[in-house]
Enzyme design. Structure first.
Site, PDB file in Angstrom:
ATOM      1  N   HIS A 243       0.796  -1.502  -0.107  1.00 38.97           N
ATOM      2  CA  HIS A 243      -0.082  -0.088   0.353  1.00 38.97           C
ATOM      3  C   HIS A 243       0.753   0.889  -0.021  1.00 38.97           C
ATOM      4  CE1 HIS A 243      -3.303  -2.795   0.906  1.00 38.97           C
ATOM      5  NE2 HIS A 243      -4.443  -1.436   0.955  1.00 38.97           N
TER       6      HIS A 243
ATOM      7  N   HIS B  67       1.334  -4.275   8.841  1.00 35.91           N
ATOM      8  CA  HIS B  67       2.591  -4.028   8.719  1.00 35.91           C
ATOM      9  C   HIS B  67       2.941  -3.474  10.153  1.00 35.91           C
ATOM     10  CE1 HIS B  67       2.630  -5.179   4.362  1.00 35.91           C
ATOM     11  NE2 HIS B  67       1.486  -4.109   4.135  1.00 35.91           N
TER      12      HIS B  67
END
Length: 260
Positions: free
Chosen positions: A115, A169
């Site tokens: 992303h 993440h």
């Protein structure tokens, strides 16, 4: 392992299908809008090429690094043990994951953040593009121009931060993904456009090459026309001399006949 108990799996704040919209569609809207206003087809063509190259190259690098590194995500415990109860092999002591295989495999793709890299690749290219169009680095001290340039990077940063808050993440993954996307975007922009601080930073390289080529053709054509004009004048002068020579001869002959 106990630290992972604080990070249950959460839904994505920014789903995966939204990344192409943020990284490609949003910059494309600005590029098309500037084309409608200024009507420069060279700028439209090379801006779209640079944007697509930036996102595509970043995606390839990100996927390759993900598969090579295989770093577990922060929520990997809950991917491995969906019920929160860990299981181990009684003989070897190895971990026995009883979650879905696809979910577990996805849990090994934390580094770098896709992303973050994708959004910084597209929106980072947009920042470069806007900086060149509004002449943000013209040394006149317009802070508003700088804010406009930083807005796409702010949006990319918000997407990256959401990946940490969703426990998908680590912050290292987000930082590395952002740097990767921004570096690729910078290379792709400078491949097609001059630096924004340059006096020719508004339009792509191909546009200025077209202008120089057109000017060269005009100079050659003007030189050719001048040479043709000069040759025509010389032909006219020589023709007039040829016409005058027989007339003088006739006059002399008439004068001779009269003298006789």
């Amino acid at each position: 392992m106990m630290a992972s108990l604080r990070y249950p799996m959460k839904d994505n704040t920014v789903p995966s299908w939204a990344v192409p919209i943020i990284a490609i569609v949003v910059p494309m809207i600005f590029i098309v809008g500037i084309y409608i206003k200024r009507r420069n087809v060279y700028d439209l063509h090379h801006a779209i090429l640079g944007l697509l190259f930036s996102v595509l190259i970043t995606a390839i690098l990100t996927v390759s690094i993900k598969d090579a590194v295989g770093r577990p995500r922060p929520d990997f415990f809950w991917r491995c043990f969906p019920d929160g109860v860990p299981k181990y092999n009684n003989i070897t002591g190895g971990v026995i994951c009883h979650g879905q295989r696809s979910v577990i495999e996805e849990g090994h793709k934390s580094f770098p953040s896709g992303h973050s890299s994708g959004c910084f690749a597209g929106l980072g290219f947009l920042s470069w593009y806007l900086a060149g169009k509004i002449k943000a680095f013209d040394r006149r001290g317009h802070v508003a121009k700088l804010c406009i340039v930083l807005l796409p990077l702010l949006l990319a940063t918000m997407v990256a931060v959401s990946r940490v808050s969703d426990y998908w993440h680590h912050w290292h993954d987000v930082f590395a993904g952002g740097v990767l996307g921004l570096v690729v975007a910078s290379f792709c922009y400078l491949q097609f456009f001059p630096p924004p601080y340059s006096k020719h930073g508004v339009w792509p390289h191909a546009y200025f090459e077209h202008i120089h080529q057109t000017e060269g053709e005009r100079n050659i054509q003007s030189t050719t026309n001048a040479n043709l004009h000069h040759q025509s004048l010389s032909l006219d002068l020589s023709g007039s001399n040829e016409i005058r020579t027989p007339s003088h001869a006739l006059d002399s002959m008439e004068e001779g006949s009269r003298a006789q």
